[in-house]
Design a protein around this motif. Sequence first.
Motif, PDB file in Angstrom:
ATOM      1  N   UNK A 442       0.651  -1.102  -0.081  1.00 15.27           N
ATOM      2  CA  UNK A 442       0.058   0.137   0.015  1.00 15.27           C
ATOM      3  C   UNK A 442       1.125   1.341   0.092  1.00 15.27           C
ATOM      4  N   UNK A 443       1.793   1.354   0.934  1.00 17.76           N
ATOM      5  CA  UNK A 443       2.642   2.589   1.156  1.00 17.76           C
ATOM      6  C   UNK A 443       3.469   2.742  -0.186  1.00 17.76           C
ATOM      7  N   UNK A 444       4.161   1.754  -0.757  1.00 19.99           N
ATOM      8  CA  UNK A 444       4.889   1.957  -1.658  1.00 19.99           C
ATOM      9  C   UNK A 444       4.132   2.286  -2.809  1.00 19.99           C
ATOM     10  N   UNK A 445       2.922   1.833  -3.278  1.00 20.23           N
ATOM     11  CA  UNK A 445       1.916   2.224  -4.205  1.00 20.23           C
ATOM     12  C   UNK A 445       1.744   3.475  -4.179  1.00 20.23           C
ATOM     13  N   UNK A 446       1.398   4.039  -3.256  1.00 15.46           N
ATOM     14  CA  UNK A 446       1.088   5.478  -3.120  1.00 15.46           C
ATOM     15  C   UNK A 446       2.205   6.589  -3.255  1.00 15.46           C
ATOM     16  N   UNK A 447       3.385   5.972  -2.746  1.00 21.22           N
ATOM     17  CA  UNK A 447       4.381   6.842  -2.938  1.00 21.22           C
ATOM     18  C   UNK A 447       5.033   6.987  -4.404  1.00 21.22           C
ATOM     19  N   UNK A 448       4.795   5.814  -5.068  1.00 19.02           N
ATOM     20  CA  UNK A 448       5.360   5.810  -6.331  1.00 19.02           C
ATOM     21  C   UNK A 448       4.086   6.427  -7.230  1.00 19.02           C
ATOM     22  N   UNK A 479       4.474   0.195   7.431  1.00 17.30           N
ATOM     23  CA  UNK A 479       4.043   1.195   6.169  1.00 17.30           C
ATOM     24  C   UNK A 479       3.973   2.559   6.636  1.00 17.30           C
ATOM     25  N   UNK A 480       3.299   2.729   7.849  1.00 19.55           N
ATOM     26  CA  UNK A 480       3.075   4.209   8.376  1.00 19.55           C
ATOM     27  C   UNK A 480       4.605   4.726   7.981  1.00 19.55           C
ATOM     28  N   UNK A 481       5.555   4.266   8.757  1.00 20.46           N
ATOM     29  CA  UNK A 481       6.931   4.849   8.696  1.00 20.46           C
ATOM     30  C   UNK A 481       7.387   4.874   7.209  1.00 20.46           C
ATOM     31  N   UNK A 482       7.238   4.139   6.371  1.00 15.46           N
ATOM     32  CA  UNK A 482       7.554   4.438   4.903  1.00 15.46           C
ATOM     33  C   UNK A 482       6.778   5.636   4.270  1.00 15.46           C
ATOM     34  N   UNK A 483       5.693   5.852   4.767  1.00 15.51           N
ATOM     35  CA  UNK A 483       5.016   7.021   4.081  1.00 15.51           C
ATOM     36  C   UNK A 483       5.746   8.327   4.720  1.00 15.51           C
ATOM     37  N   UNK A 484       6.060   8.292   6.170  1.00 17.75           N
ATOM     38  CA  UNK A 484       6.747   9.465   6.836  1.00 17.75           C
ATOM     39  C   UNK A 484       7.962   9.647   6.319  1.00 17.75           C
ATOM     40  N   UNK A 485       8.767   8.439   5.863  1.00 19.71           N
ATOM     41  CA  UNK A 485      10.142   8.822   5.247  1.00 19.71           C
ATOM     42  C   UNK A 485      10.056   9.296   3.941  1.00 19.71           C
ATOM     43  N   UNK A 502      -0.620   5.334  24.542  1.00 15.43           N
ATOM     44  CA  UNK A 502      -0.046   6.538  24.533  1.00 15.43           C
ATOM     45  C   UNK A 502       1.607   6.549  24.048  1.00 15.43           C
ATOM     46  N   UNK A 503       1.964   5.241  24.413  1.00 12.36           N
ATOM     47  CA  UNK A 503       3.232   5.151  23.891  1.00 12.36           C
ATOM     48  C   UNK A 503       3.545   4.991  22.436  1.00 12.36           C
ATOM     49  N   UNK A 504       2.533   4.563  21.662  1.00 10.38           N
ATOM     50  CA  UNK A 504       2.547   4.505  20.550  1.00 10.38           C
ATOM     51  C   UNK A 504       2.532   5.946  19.321  1.00 10.38           C
ATOM     52  N   UNK A 505       2.097   7.065  20.383  1.00 13.22           N
ATOM     53  CA  UNK A 505       2.327   8.410  19.836  1.00 13.22           C
ATOM     54  C   UNK A 505       3.547   8.638  19.215  1.00 13.22           C
ATOM     55  N   UNK A 506       4.600   8.175  19.999  1.00 15.81           N
ATOM     56  CA  UNK A 506       5.896   8.596  19.542  1.00 15.81           C
ATOM     57  C   UNK A 506       6.588   7.558  18.679  1.00 15.81           C
ATOM     58  N   UNK A 507       6.046   6.091  19.111  1.00 14.65           N
ATOM     59  CA  UNK A 507       6.689   5.184  18.096  1.00 14.65           C
ATOM     60  C   UNK A 507       6.207   5.059  16.805  1.00 14.65           C
ATOM     61  N   UNK A 508       5.012   5.785  16.424  1.00 13.94           N
ATOM     62  CA  UNK A 508       4.520   5.661  15.091  1.00 13.94           C
ATOM     63  C   UNK A 508       5.056   7.045  14.216  1.00 13.94           C
ATOM     64  N   UNK A 509       5.829   8.000  14.760  1.00  9.38           N
ATOM     65  CA  UNK A 509       6.377   9.132  14.319  1.00  9.38           C
ATOM     66  C   UNK A 509       5.117   9.803  13.485  1.00  9.38           C
ATOM     67  N   UNK A 510       4.157  10.499  14.334  1.00  6.82           N
ATOM     68  CA  UNK A 510       2.983  11.217  13.939  1.00  6.82           C
ATOM     69  C   UNK A 510       3.359  12.647  13.732  1.00  6.82           C
ATOM     70  N   UNK A 511       2.473  13.537  13.322  1.00  5.46           N
ATOM     71  CA  UNK A 511       2.721  14.970  12.962  1.00  5.46           C
ATOM     72  C   UNK A 511       1.668  15.654  13.715  1.00  5.46           C
ATOM     73  N   UNK A 512       0.304  14.989  13.746  1.00  2.75           N
ATOM     74  CA  UNK A 512      -0.793  15.833  14.286  1.00  2.75           C
ATOM     75  C   UNK A 512      -1.555  14.800  15.197  1.00  2.75           C
ATOM     76  N   UNK A 513      -2.210  15.463  15.962  1.00  4.13           N
ATOM     77  CA  UNK A 513      -3.568  14.914  16.854  1.00  4.13           C
ATOM     78  C   UNK A 513      -4.804  15.586  16.627  1.00  4.13           C
ATOM     79  N   UNK A 514      -5.639  15.058  16.232  1.00  3.41           N
ATOM     80  CA  UNK A 514      -7.097  15.797  15.995  1.00  3.41           C
ATOM     81  C   UNK A 514      -7.784  15.744  16.992  1.00  3.41           C
ATOM     82  N   UNK A 515      -8.210  16.766  17.835  1.00  3.36           N
ATOM     83  CA  UNK A 515      -9.225  16.451  19.036  1.00  3.36           C
ATOM     84  C   UNK A 515     -10.523  16.339  18.494  1.00  3.36           C
ATOM     85  N   UNK A 516     -11.217  15.084  19.011  1.00  3.79           N
ATOM     86  CA  UNK A 516     -12.642  14.887  18.514  1.00  3.79           C
ATOM     87  C   UNK A 516     -13.382  15.981  18.995  1.00  3.79           C
TER      88      UNK A 516
END
Length: 636
Positions: A442-448, A479-485, A502-516
Amino acid sequence: MPHARPLKSAGVPAVADPDDAIAAPLPALDPARSWSYERHCTAIVESSSDAIIGQSLDGAVLSWNPAAERLFGYSEGEMRGQPVDRMVPVDRMAEERQLLERVARGERVATFETVRRSKSGRLVNVSVTASPILGARGEPIGSSKIVRDITERFRVQRAIWMQDNFDTLTGLPKRGHFGATLDEIVERSRSSGQRLAVLHIDLDRFKQINGTLGRGRGDQLIAAAAARIRNALRPADSAARLGGDEFGVALTPLPSDDEIDEVGRRVLEALAEPFKIDAEDVFISCSIGVAKYPDDGASADELIRLAEMAMNDVKRAGGNGILHVTPNMAELAQRRMKLTADLRRAVELGQLFLVYQPIVDLRTAIVRKCEALLRWRHPEYGIVGPVQFIPLAEEAGLITGIGDWVFRTATEQNKIWRRRFGDDFQVSINMSPLQLLDSVTFAADWIADLSRRGGDAANTVIEITESMMVNPSTTTASQLRALRLAGFQIAIDDFGTGYSCLSNLNRLELNYLKIDQSFVRNLSNGGKDLALCKAIVAMAKALGLSVVAEGVETFEAHRLLQEIGCDYAQGYLYGRPLEVPNLESSWSDSWNTPDWRRDMLPDLAGLAPTAGGASVPSISTRVEPVDAPSQAVTNR
């Protein structure tokens, strides 16, 4: 080993071929031939792999071959002259009496299957054939039985039957067996006038969780969930695995609706407790649909189908609940079936389209981004919102193709907006968890694809649901990491409503939180929602993340979000989702309008040039003051 002593009549052995009853005495033979014939028959009996037993008409054993000794464990000496009752279970005694009565009338008893007991007490599955032994005048004087051990055949048949009817993972009946049993219960209920209920239970988000855990640990979760469901039921209730992560339950006799809900509540609570899978806590919930006989349906198939409809309605509403069948449910199900069928050609026919909602930079009041939102212009039902058709697309396996179309369309539009509003203008795209799970490329397809079309990944924000952060699989995370890179930015949508680790907030290399929007809609000074928003903003800042508040409808909410340091906001206060021509017209009409800034949003800045000098859209003046009910915001 002692030899069997066949019962004789006029020089004729007691036993012949098992398929040929002795219907009349044989002609007299000379002594030499008779002796030879007797020796021949005796050898056949003693070498037979089947037990061959001679009995008198009162049931006493007269002959007992070596195979009978091996099968039942009794020697010839132990059985000769004894009744066979010791080998016949109590519930088969009448069967044995009837057999001897028929033989006494001269009848041959064709092969039948039954059970006998060995000396050790073990029950043995056997087939039995019985023929009369006739005297010199042709009258029955005894019985010749051939008994064959069919235990192994029964074992194999039983294993096949169990495999066909019971789930090996959970030990529960499968759908077919459950349906057949339910049919019997319905028939009994019809005769007795009793009522019953069927529950259809489906684990929420199991496909994502299974993709995260891997198949082996996913199976562990299914088995553990099945055990908890079983333990939550009443003793008389029965459960089955209908397939995958779906379970069926029959409640009989039917309790009151309150008691049905109580059973459902126990199931919900049992599954809400964390599951320990390989020392890791896993959280799930479930959706439960209820159908009742005879109120809702008159057959097992109908009850299961209607309960499944109700369950699907719970799932579409967010899961973790129970719902009884309602009168209009069948009609709604027909509509969903039609929508699913029509959805297969919606892209091809040009019925899908995007609307865009502006996202405002709270520091400058300038529109720096837009979120692309999918809509369907159905020829019969009009505009259909994503809440209605996205779950159908996911169920039907159409979401990946639709998601690819959204990606291409939104990023092509943003190429135009970047030229007009500046190179840093971004578009946000919602991604279904199933898009990551359905394809490892999926990630590779969108990037290409974006590279081929000359797009810039840095101008594309991919919004993922908070549920994707629950134990993300290695594949999902990579795949999320590939998209970020590659430069894409990642946002967690509807933050605060799910089960985020909450530990995954840092591990997944996010940019934004959208408050519901549920935390923003009623934002006020001193309120709990403001405290929650302030905590989310502070946590995000500590992690280096930007924050977007959704569902802003009032000036007060806008001001409070500015004060707590929220970065961006979107909602009806700034603009409704619109198609491109209407959105651009809105922007053009409102650019650099002093009266609008003074009268409508006096505390907001107006236009500001970008670094490159290009114009940037401000907030739309076409949006009327928000007086629509709050739930309208869910149609973002």
